[in-house]
Design an enzyme around this catalytic site. Structure first.
Site, PDB file in Angstrom:
ATOM      1  N   GLU A 280     -24.955   6.375   0.072  1.00  0.00           N
ATOM      2  CA  GLU A 280     -24.437   5.775  -0.720  1.00  0.00           C
ATOM      3  C   GLU A 280     -24.150   5.111  -2.232  1.00  0.00           C
TER       4      GLU A 280
ATOM      5  N   TYR B   8     -26.601   3.665  -3.150  1.00  0.00           N
ATOM      6  CA  TYR B   8     -27.925   2.314  -3.105  1.00  0.00           C
ATOM      7  C   TYR B   8     -28.699   2.475  -3.573  1.00  0.00           C
TER       8      TYR B   8
ATOM      9  N   ARG C  57     -30.600   6.281   6.833  1.00  0.00           N
ATOM     10  CA  ARG C  57     -29.527   7.161   6.064  1.00  0.00           C
ATOM     11  C   ARG C  57     -29.735   7.922   5.402  1.00  0.00           C
TER      12      ARG C  57
ATOM     13  N   HIS D   2     -20.988   5.255  -3.681  1.00  0.00           N
ATOM     14  CA  HIS D   2     -19.323   5.028  -3.589  1.00  0.00           C
ATOM     15  C   HIS D   2     -18.828   5.385  -5.019  1.00  0.00           C
TER      16      HIS D   2
ATOM     17  N   GLN E 293      -6.453   0.185   5.051  1.00  0.00           N
ATOM     18  CA  GLN E 293      -6.351  -1.112   5.230  1.00  0.00           C
ATOM     19  C   GLN E 293      -5.953  -2.628   5.681  1.00  0.00           C
TER      20      GLN E 293
ATOM     21  N   CYS F 287      -8.241  -4.228  11.684  1.00  0.00           N
ATOM     22  CA  CYS F 287      -7.364  -2.777  11.701  1.00  0.00           C
ATOM     23  C   CYS F 287      -6.026  -3.045  12.095  1.00  0.00           C
TER      24      CYS F 287
ATOM     25  N   LYS G 211      -0.676  -0.110 -14.310  1.00  0.00           N
ATOM     26  CA  LYS G 211      -1.338   1.097 -14.408  1.00  0.00           C
ATOM     27  C   LYS G 211      -0.199   1.608 -13.302  1.00  0.00           C
TER      28      LYS G 211
ATOM     29  N   TRP H 203      -6.735   4.581  -5.606  1.00  0.00           N
ATOM     30  CA  TRP H 203      -7.262   6.353  -6.326  1.00  0.00           C
ATOM     31  C   TRP H 203      -7.309   7.395  -6.803  1.00  0.00           C
TER      32      TRP H 203
ATOM     33  N   GLY I  38       9.942  -6.301   9.155  1.00  0.00           N
ATOM     34  CA  GLY I  38      10.315  -5.623   8.104  1.00  0.00           C
ATOM     35  C   GLY I  38      11.628  -6.803   8.563  1.00  0.00           C
TER      36      GLY I  38
ATOM     37  N   LEU J 294       6.182  -6.202   2.481  1.00  0.00           N
ATOM     38  CA  LEU J 294       5.688  -5.260   4.139  1.00  0.00           C
ATOM     39  C   LEU J 294       5.103  -4.299   4.289  1.00  0.00           C
TER      40      LEU J 294
HETATM   41  P1  FAD Z   1      10.610  -0.256  11.671  1.00  0.00           P
HETATM   42  O1  FAD Z   1       9.716   0.644  11.401  1.00  0.00           O
HETATM   43  O2  FAD Z   1      11.602  -0.191  10.162  1.00  0.00           O
HETATM   44  O3  FAD Z   1      11.311   0.166  12.476  1.00  0.00           O
HETATM   45  C1  FAD Z   1      12.531  -0.555  12.432  1.00  0.00           C
HETATM   46  C2  FAD Z   1      13.564   0.173  13.829  1.00  0.00           C
HETATM   47  O4  FAD Z   1      14.415  -0.917  14.051  1.00  0.00           O
HETATM   48  C3  FAD Z   1      14.053   1.381  13.796  1.00  0.00           C
HETATM   49  O5  FAD Z   1      13.113   2.136  14.379  1.00  0.00           O
HETATM   50  C4  FAD Z   1      15.188   1.124  13.473  1.00  0.00           C
HETATM   51  O6  FAD Z   1      15.546   2.576  14.102  1.00  0.00           O
HETATM   52  C5  FAD Z   1      15.460   0.443  14.571  1.00  0.00           C
HETATM   53  N1  FAD Z   1      16.483  -0.992  14.481  1.00  0.00           N
HETATM   54  C6  FAD Z   1      17.851  -1.243  13.626  1.00  0.00           C
HETATM   55  N2  FAD Z   1      18.698  -1.989  14.502  1.00  0.00           N
HETATM   56  C7  FAD Z   1      18.703  -1.533  15.273  1.00  0.00           C
HETATM   57  C8  FAD Z   1      19.167  -2.041  16.683  1.00  0.00           C
HETATM   58  N3  FAD Z   1      20.590  -2.848  15.992  1.00  0.00           N
HETATM   59  N4  FAD Z   1      19.628  -1.588  17.576  1.00  0.00           N
HETATM   60  C9  FAD Z   1      18.089  -1.326  18.033  1.00  0.00           C
HETATM   61  N5  FAD Z   1      17.468  -0.626  17.439  1.00  0.00           N
HETATM   62  C10 FAD Z   1      17.689  -1.003  16.130  1.00  0.00           C
HETATM   63  N6  FAD Z   1       2.927   0.680   5.939  1.00  0.00           N
HETATM   64  C11 FAD Z   1       1.414   1.023   5.971  1.00  0.00           C
HETATM   65  O7  FAD Z   1       1.270  -0.352   6.783  1.00  0.00           O
HETATM   66  N7  FAD Z   1       0.211   1.650   5.694  1.00  0.00           N
HETATM   67  C12 FAD Z   1       1.027   3.175   5.162  1.00  0.00           C
HETATM   68  O8  FAD Z   1       0.332   4.234   5.284  1.00  0.00           O
HETATM   69  C13 FAD Z   1       2.684   3.309   5.314  1.00  0.00           C
HETATM   70  N8  FAD Z   1       3.273   4.478   5.310  1.00  0.00           N
HETATM   71  C14 FAD Z   1       4.491   5.047   4.667  1.00  0.00           C
HETATM   72  C15 FAD Z   1       4.953   5.962   4.664  1.00  0.00           C
HETATM   73  C16 FAD Z   1       5.962   6.054   4.572  1.00  0.00           C
HETATM   74  C17 FAD Z   1       7.053   7.150   4.400  1.00  0.00           C
HETATM   75  C18 FAD Z   1       7.488   4.829   4.868  1.00  0.00           C
HETATM   76  C19 FAD Z   1       8.232   4.636   4.881  1.00  0.00           C
HETATM   77  C20 FAD Z   1       6.853   3.535   5.427  1.00  0.00           C
HETATM   78  C21 FAD Z   1       5.448   3.780   5.625  1.00  0.00           C
HETATM   79  N9  FAD Z   1       4.603   2.166   5.610  1.00  0.00           N
HETATM   80  C22 FAD Z   1       3.461   2.447   5.576  1.00  0.00           C
HETATM   81  C23 FAD Z   1       5.700   1.057   5.919  1.00  0.00           C
HETATM   82  C24 FAD Z   1       5.373   1.197   7.777  1.00  0.00           C
HETATM   83  O9  FAD Z   1       5.782   1.949   8.360  1.00  0.00           O
HETATM   84  C25 FAD Z   1       6.251   0.203   7.421  1.00  0.00           C
HETATM   85  O10 FAD Z   1       5.921  -1.753   7.403  1.00  0.00           O
HETATM   86  C26 FAD Z   1       6.577  -0.269   8.963  1.00  0.00           C
HETATM   87  O11 FAD Z   1       7.150   0.635  10.174  1.00  0.00           O
HETATM   88  C27 FAD Z   1       7.126  -1.814   9.731  1.00  0.00           C
HETATM   89  O12 FAD Z   1       7.805  -2.130  11.037  1.00  0.00           O
HETATM   90  P2  FAD Z   1       8.703  -2.505  11.659  1.00  0.00           P
HETATM   91  O13 FAD Z   1       8.891  -2.130  13.669  1.00  0.00           O
HETATM   92  O14 FAD Z   1       9.059  -3.551  11.289  1.00  0.00           O
HETATM   93  O15 FAD Z   1      10.232  -1.382  11.222  1.00  0.00           O
HETATM   94  P1  NAP Z   2       7.150  -1.259  -2.425  1.00  0.00           P
HETATM   95  O1  NAP Z   2       5.383  -0.711  -2.127  1.00  0.00           O
HETATM   96  O2  NAP Z   2       7.675  -2.668  -3.305  1.00  0.00           O
HETATM   97  O3  NAP Z   2       7.593  -0.262  -3.905  1.00  0.00           O
HETATM   98  C1  NAP Z   2       8.931  -0.533  -4.120  1.00  0.00           C
HETATM   99  C2  NAP Z   2       8.588   0.372  -5.887  1.00  0.00           C
HETATM  100  O4  NAP Z   2      10.216   0.369  -6.342  1.00  0.00           O
HETATM  101  C3  NAP Z   2       7.901  -0.139  -6.867  1.00  0.00           C
HETATM  102  O5  NAP Z   2       7.561   0.251  -7.590  1.00  0.00           O
HETATM  103  C4  NAP Z   2       8.947  -1.040  -7.485  1.00  0.00           C
HETATM  104  O6  NAP Z   2       8.308  -0.734  -9.232  1.00  0.00           O
HETATM  105  C5  NAP Z   2       9.997  -0.624  -7.815  1.00  0.00           C
HETATM  106  N1  NAP Z   2      11.117  -1.692  -7.079  1.00  0.00           N
HETATM  107  C6  NAP Z   2      11.981  -2.518  -7.212  1.00  0.00           C
HETATM  108  N2  NAP Z   2      13.055  -3.066  -6.980  1.00  0.00           N
HETATM  109  C7  NAP Z   2      13.565  -1.903  -8.364  1.00  0.00           C
HETATM  110  C8  NAP Z   2      14.544  -2.391  -8.351  1.00  0.00           C
HETATM  111  N3  NAP Z   2      15.435  -3.046  -8.205  1.00  0.00           N
HETATM  112  N4  NAP Z   2      14.781  -1.345  -9.385  1.00  0.00           N
HETATM  113  C9  NAP Z   2      14.771   0.073  -9.434  1.00  0.00           C
HETATM  114  N5  NAP Z   2      12.971   0.074  -8.846  1.00  0.00           N
HETATM  115  C10 NAP Z   2      12.929  -1.359  -8.644  1.00  0.00           C
HETATM  116  O7  NAP Z   2       7.546  -1.000  -1.217  1.00  0.00           O
HETATM  117  P2  NAP Z   2       8.032   0.707  -0.886  1.00  0.00           P
HETATM  118  O8  NAP Z   2       7.293   1.795  -1.568  1.00  0.00           O
HETATM  119  O9  NAP Z   2       9.367   1.097  -0.485  1.00  0.00           O
HETATM  120  O10 NAP Z   2       7.144   0.796   0.280  1.00  0.00           O
HETATM  121  C11 NAP Z   2       7.122  -0.185   1.415  1.00  0.00           C
HETATM  122  C12 NAP Z   2       5.831  -1.455   1.482  1.00  0.00           C
HETATM  123  O11 NAP Z   2       5.357   0.441   2.424  1.00  0.00           O
HETATM  124  C13 NAP Z   2       5.199  -1.100   0.839  1.00  0.00           C
HETATM  125  O12 NAP Z   2       5.033  -2.753   1.676  1.00  0.00           O
HETATM  126  C14 NAP Z   2       4.273  -0.759   1.228  1.00  0.00           C
HETATM  127  O13 NAP Z   2       2.378  -1.338   0.813  1.00  0.00           O
HETATM  128  C15 NAP Z   2       3.963  -0.004   2.893  1.00  0.00           C
HETATM  129  N6  NAP Z   2       3.817   1.703   2.650  1.00  0.00           N
HETATM  130  C16 NAP Z   2       2.369   1.091   2.105  1.00  0.00           C
HETATM  131  C17 NAP Z   2       1.602   2.718   1.862  1.00  0.00           C
HETATM  132  C18 NAP Z   2       0.118   2.952   1.934  1.00  0.00           C
HETATM  133  O14 NAP Z   2      -0.310   3.809   1.357  1.00  0.00           O
HETATM  134  N7  NAP Z   2      -0.757   1.973   2.074  1.00  0.00           N
HETATM  135  C19 NAP Z   2       2.577   3.864   1.954  1.00  0.00           C
HETATM  136  C20 NAP Z   2       3.613   3.311   1.725  1.00  0.00           C
HETATM  137  C21 NAP Z   2       4.223   3.002   1.942  1.00  0.00           C
HETATM  138  P3  NAP Z   2       9.175  -2.018 -10.945  1.00  0.00           P
HETATM  139  O15 NAP Z   2       9.803  -3.563 -10.071  1.00  0.00           O
HETATM  140  O16 NAP Z   2       7.956  -2.012 -11.786  1.00  0.00           O
HETATM  141  O17 NAP Z   2      10.045  -0.711 -10.723  1.00  0.00           O
HETATM  142 FE1  SF4 Z   3      -7.088   1.636   9.443  1.00  0.00          FE
HETATM  143 FE2  SF4 Z   3      -8.010   0.047  11.673  1.00  0.00          FE
HETATM  144 FE3  SF4 Z   3      -9.278   2.974  11.482  1.00  0.00          FE
HETATM  145 FE4  SF4 Z   3      -9.556   0.555   9.476  1.00  0.00          FE
HETATM  146  S1  SF4 Z   3     -10.065   0.917  11.224  1.00  0.00           S
HETATM  147  S2  SF4 Z   3      -8.887   2.543   8.797  1.00  0.00           S
HETATM  148  S3  SF4 Z   3      -7.172  -0.162   9.298  1.00  0.00           S
HETATM  149  S4  SF4 Z   3      -6.793   2.103  11.701  1.00  0.00           S
END
Ligand code: FAD
Ligand code: NAP
Ligand code: SF4
Length: 674
Positions: A167, A169, A217, A255, A342, A356, A569, A580, A651, A658
Site C-alpha cells: 500500500e 508504506y 503483505r 494509497h 462511509q 459500519c 470544489k 475522488w 430522514g 442525512l
Molecule cells: P427513506 O429511505 O426515504 O424511506 C422512507 C419510507 O417511508 C419510504 O419507503 C416511503 O415510501 C415510506 N413512507 C413515507 N410516508 C409513508 C406513510 N405515510 N405510510 C407508509 N409509508 C410511508 N445514503 C448513503 O448513506 N450512501 C449512499 O451511497 C446513498 N446513495 C443514495 C443514492 C440515491 C440515488 C438516493 C436517492 C439516496 C442515497 N442515499 C445514500 C441516501 C439514503 O438512501 C437515505 O439517507 C436513506 O434512505 C434515508 O432513510 P429513511 O429510512 O430515513 O428514509
Molecule cells: P446534499 O448532499 O445535501 O446535496 C444537495 C445539493 O443541492 C448541494 O449540491 C447543494 O449545493 C444543492 N442545493 C441545496 N439547496 C439548494 C437550493 N435551494 N437551490 C439549489 N440548489 C440547492 O443532498 P443530496 O444530494 O440530496 O443527498 C441526500 C443525502 O444522501 C446526503 O446526505 C448524501 O450524503 C446522501 N448520499 C450519499 C451518497 C454517497 O455516495 N455517499 C450518494 C447519494 C446520496 P449548493 O447549496 O452549493 O447549491
Molecule cells: Fe460500508 Fe460497513 Fe462495508 Fe465499511 S464495513 S464499507 S461502512 S458496509
C-alpha cells in the site's frame, strides 16, 4: 451437514500450527487503538469475530517506533508495559480456536506528522509533511525496532505478526525506484532495494524461532508509475519464502494510486487474478484479497485456484457472524458489506472510531447492547426505508411485536433508487438482508398501506420513519416542462434528452450524473471491463500494472452539466475515500462541473445562470433537480396527538446531512433501548 463452502472451511496446516479455516479477517485501523478504554473495546470487538468463526485475525497496523506512526500518537508497540495491555485482546480471542497476528506498520512518508521518514526524501503527492531519508544507521535501528516489536507481540500473546510491505508504506517505499533513489547498499539495484524487507524478516525469524507466524503483505500490483514489474514481485516472493515467511498476503495499490481498489464500484474479487499469477511460484500459502464480501465469492476464488486463503476485512465489521453463518449454510442471513467506506475508512481517515453503515454495533460492542426485553411492546414502524427497516428488525430481534407499514409496494425506501446507480449494485444486498431478517424475526409487513394518525392508537409505540421529500428550489421557471426531479429520472418515468443540467452536486447529483452518463453493462459487474476503464494491464507487462496504459473509456451517453452554488470544489462533501473516484469518473465521462453559480431562470432555451457577474445559458433538453431534501413528517403532529408515545427517526427526523449511515445508526440505537 454438507457444506456449500468446502474450500473456504478447510483447515490450513502451517506445520507447527493449524488454522481452522481459510478465512483471514484482514487488518483494519478502527481508531479504537487510540481511545479511552480502547484495549477493552478492541478485546470485545475481536472476541466477537473469533466467536463468529474466523480462522485468523490480523490487527490494525501498529508502528514499531514513533517515526512509523500513521498520525501523531497513533499506536506503537515499544515496551512491555504497552504489550501487557494487548493481552486483553489475545486472551479474548484465544477463548476460541482462532489465531491472531499483530500487524507491524511503518507508515514511512505517509506518516501524517513531521517526524516521518522514507527511503529517500521524496514527498508523497498525498502527504502533508515533507519526508526525510533514513541514514544507514537509522535503517539498522528501524530493523531492530521491527524485531523488538515482534518480540513484544509474542510477549503480548500474539500468534505471529504481519509485516506490512504494501500500500505504499515504508517497506514499499524501499522496494521501488519511484521512492528509493539511494545509492548506498539499500538502493540502486532491485536486489539492494529489497534488502530492507528481507533483512526485517530474516532477523524476526532468527530471533523469534520457528513457531511464530510471519505473514508478509506483499505489494503484488503497485498501481503507480515506477512500481514493480511482475518479475520483480515474483523474485521478492521467492526470497521472502527463503528467509522464513509462512504466508504471503496480497497487497493491491498504493494509497496514492488513482485506481479504485476496494470501493463499491470495484467488481467483487476483481484482483484475485493477481494472486493467481503467483500460485506455484512459491510453496507457502498465498492469501488473496480486495472486494471479497460473500462466502460464495470467497469459495469460488479458492475453488478456481486463485489462492490458498481469503482475506476479508470490512465484511467482518458488517457481520461478525459471517463464518458461522457460512458453516450453517445460511449465507442469506449475512449482513453484507456494501463497500461504501462511509463508516469505516472515511471515519478512520478523519481520526474517528470506525463502525459500519449496515451494522452500527461494529466497534461499539461495549456501548450498544441488544438486551432481551422484559415486557413485550406492540410497535408500529411507519416507512420501510433504511431507518424503518433497521428499527423494525432490531426491535423484533429483541422480542417486541413489530408491524411495519410501507406505502409503496416494496421495502427499501431510497435504497431502491441507490441500487440502480451503475457501481452501486451492492445496495441490493442490504435490502436482501433486511427482507430475510424481517421474516426471521416475524415482523408483520404491510406493503401498499399508507399510515394515517387514526391507526396510531392500536399500538404501544409509533415509530415514524417516513423519510424525505425532495426540495423544490425557488427558481423562475421551476415548473417548466424541461424540469424533472431525480426520483422520476431514476424510476425511468422520463426520457432524458442528449443534454442535461443537474441542479445540485451532492451525493444524489453525482449519482444521477453517473446514471445518465452511463451506457451498456456496468463496469462494476465485470472485472475485464473495469480494468480496461481504469487502465490496468491484466497481462502485467507494464511496471506497477499501469505504466503506459491508457484508460479505455466509452463515449458518454449524453452531455451533462453538474452545478452547485457553493464556490468550493464540486463534490467536496462526498466521502473522504470515495469522493475522488466519483469526480475522476465523471470527468472521464466529460461531465462539466460548474461551481459558484446563481440560478436565474429555466425557459424553452434552457438553464440561465450567473457566474462571476457574467450570464450564461446552458441550452439543454432537461434540467434535473437534485437540490437536497426536506423531512417528510407532516403526519407527526397528528399522530403525536393520538398517541404520546411517538418517535421520529431517519430522514423524517432530520433531512439535512442525512445519509443511510446516520439513519441506520439512529434507528438501531433507539431500538436497542425500547
Ligand atoms: P427513506 O429511505 O426515504 O424511506 C422512507 C419510507 O417511508 C419510504 O419507503 C416511503 O415510501 C415510506 N413512507 C413515507 N410516508 C409513508 C406513510 N405515510 N405510510 C407508509 N409509508 C410511508 N445514503 C448513503 O448513506 N450512501 C449512499 O451511497 C446513498 N446513495 C443514495 C443514492 C440515491 C440515488 C438516493 C436517492 C439516496 C442515497 N442515499 C445514500 C441516501 C439514503 O438512501 C437515505 O439517507 C436513506 O434512505 C434515508 O432513510 P429513511 O429510512 O430515513 O428514509
Ligand atoms: P446534499 O448532499 O445535501 O446535496 C444537495 C445539493 O443541492 C448541494 O449540491 C447543494 O449545493 C444543492 N442545493 C441545496 N439547496 C439548494 C437550493 N435551494 N437551490 C439549489 N440548489 C440547492 O443532498 P443530496 O444530494 O440530496 O443527498 C441526500 C443525502 O444522501 C446526503 O446526505 C448524501 O450524503 C446522501 N448520499 C450519499 C451518497 C454517497 O455516495 N455517499 C450518494 C447519494 C446520496 P449548493 O447549496 O452549493 O447549491
Ligand atoms: Fe460500508 Fe460497513 Fe462495508 Fe465499511 S464495513 S464499507 S461502512 S458496509
Amino acid at each position: 451437514m454438507n457444506s456449500n463452502f468446502p474450500n473456504l472451511l478447510k483447515p490450513l496446516d502451517l506445520g507447527f500450527t493449524t488454522l481452522r479455516n481459510r478465512v483471514l479477517m484482514g487488518s483494519m485501523h478502527t481508531g479504537l487503538e487510540e481511545v479511552k478504554n480502547g484495549y477493552k473495546r478492541m478485546a470485545a470487538y475481536f472476541e466477537l469475530r473469533a466467536k463468529g468463526g474466523v480462522g485468523l485475525i490480523v490487527t490494525g497496523g501498529i508502528a514499531p517506533n514513533f517515526r512509523g506512526w500513521v498520525a501523531p500518537f497513533s499506536s506503537k508497540l515499544t515496551s512491555k508495559r504497552i504489550a501487557r495491555k494487548h493481552r486483553l485482546i489475545t486472551e479474548a480471542v484465544h477463548k476460541y480456536d482462532t489465531k491472531i497476528c499483530m500487524q507491524i506498520l511503518h507508515a514511512g512518508r505517509y506518516g501524517y506528522h513531521p517526524f516521518n521518514v522514507s527511503a529517500s526524501n521524496i514527498k508523497s503527492p498525498i502527504a502533508k509533511f515533507k519526508t526525510k531519508a533514513l541514514s544507514e544507521s537509522s535503517i539498522q535501528s528501524t530493523i531492530n525496532d521491527f524485531v523488538r516489536c515482534s518480540k513484544l507481540a509474542k510477549y503480548a500473546g500474539y500468534d505471529g505478526v504481519e509485516i506490512m510491505g504494501s500500500e505504499g508504506y515504508l517497506i514499499n517505499q524501499f522496494i521501488v525506484k519511484r521512492t528509493n533513489r539511494r545509492n548506498d547498499k539499500w538502493g540502486g539495484s532491485y536486489q539492494n532495494r529489497i534488502k530492507f524487507p528481507l533483512e526485517i524478516v530474516r532477523r524476526i525469524r532468527e530471533e523469534l524461532g520457528k513457531e511464530f507466524i510471519i505473514i508478509f503483505r506483499l505489494s503484488m500490483l503497485d498501481l503507480v508509475e515506477g512500481g514493480s514489474t511482475w518479475e520483480e514481485v515474483v523474485q521478492l516472493a521467492k526470497e521472502l519464502e527463503k528467509v522464513g515467511v509462512n504466508i504471503i498476503n496480497t497487497g493491491i495499490g498504493w494509497h496514492e494510486s488513482r485506481i479504485p481498489t476496494i470501493a463499491t464500484m470495484v467488481p467483487r474479487g476483481a484482483f484475485s487474478w493477481v494472486t493467481k499469477r503467483m500460485m506455484g511460484e512459491v510453496d507457502i500459502p498465498l492469501i488473496t484479497t480486495n472486494r471479497i464480501n460473500t462466502p460464495e465469492i470467497a469459495e469460488k476464488v479458492l475453488a478456481d485456484g486463485h489462492a490458498d486463503m481469503v482475506s476479508m476485512a470490512r465484511p467482518f465489521l458488517a457481520d461478525p457472524e459471517f463464518v458461522n453463518k457460512a458453516i450453517e449454510n445460511k449465507s442469506e442471513e449475512i449482513n453484507t458489506c456494501i463497500a461504501c467506506n462511509q463508516a469505516c475508512l472515511d471515519h478512520a481517515f478523519k481520526g474517528k472510531v470506525a463502525s459500519c453503515l449496515v451494522n452500527p454495533l461494529a466497534c461499539h460492542e461495549t456501548e450498544i447492547i441488544l438486551k432481551k426485553i422484559s415486557k413485550v411492546k406492540s410497535i408500529v414502524v411507519v416507512g420501510a426505508g433504511p431507518a424503518g427497516l433497521a428499527y423494525a428488525t432490531t426491535a423484533a430481534k429483541r422480542g417486541h411485536k413489530v408491524t411495519l407499514i410501507e406505502k409503496s409496494n416494496s421495502i427499501g425506501g431510497q435504497f431502491n433508487m441507490a441500487k440502480k446507480i451503475p457501481g452501486k449494485e451492492e445496495f441490493h444486498e442490504t435490502l436482501r438482508y433486511f427482507q430475510v431478517m424481517l421474516e426471521k424475526y416475524k415482523v408483520d409487513i404491510k406493503l401498499n398501506t399508507t399510515f394515517n394518525s387514526s391507526m396510531a392508537n392500536q399500538y404501544d409505540k409509533v415509530i415514524l420513519a417516513t423519510g424525505i421529500i425532495p426540495r423544490k428550489p425557488k427558481i423562475t421557471g421551476i415548473d417548466h416542462p424541461k424540469v424533472v426531479g431525480y426520483i422520476d429520472v431514476l424510476n425511468n418515468k422520463v426520457n432524458i434528452g442528449s443534454s442535461v443540467a443537474l441542479i445540485g452536486a451532492g451525493g444524489i447529483g453525482f449519482d444521477v450524473a453517473e446514471y445518465l452518463s452511463h451506457k451498456g453493462e456496468s463496469t462494476s459487474l465485470k472485472t475485464s471491463l473495469f480494468m480496461k476503464e481504469w487502465g490496468v494491464d491484466m497481462n502485467f507487462l507494464s511496471r506497477g500494472g499501469i505504466e503506459g496504459i491508457k484508460p479505455d473509456i466509452s463515449k458518454p451517453e449524453r452531455k451533462i452539466y453538474l452545478l452547485q452554488r457553493k464556490n468550493g470544489k464540486v463534490g467536496a462533501g462526498l466521502g473522504k475515500t470515495t469522493g475522488w473516484i466519483h469526480r475522476f469518473s465523471l470527468r472521464n465521462k466529460e461531465v462539466k462541473m460548474i461551481n459558484n453559480v446563481e440560478y436565474n431562470k429555466i425557459d424553452d432555451k434552457g438553464l440561465h445562470y450567473t457566474r462571476n457577474k457574467k450570464e450564461f445559458v446552458l441550452e439543454v433538453d432537461h434540467v434535473v433537480i437534485c437540490a437536497g431534501q426536506l423531512s417528510n413528517n407532516s403526519i407527526f403532529e397528528s399522530s403525536k396527538m393520538v398517541n404520546n408515545n411517538t418517535e421520529i427517526i431517519g430522514g423524517a427526523f432530520l433531512a439535512s446531512e442525512l445519509d443511510a449511515k446516520k439513519a441506520i445508526d439512529q434507528a438501531v440505537r433507539s431500538a436497542a433501548n425500547v
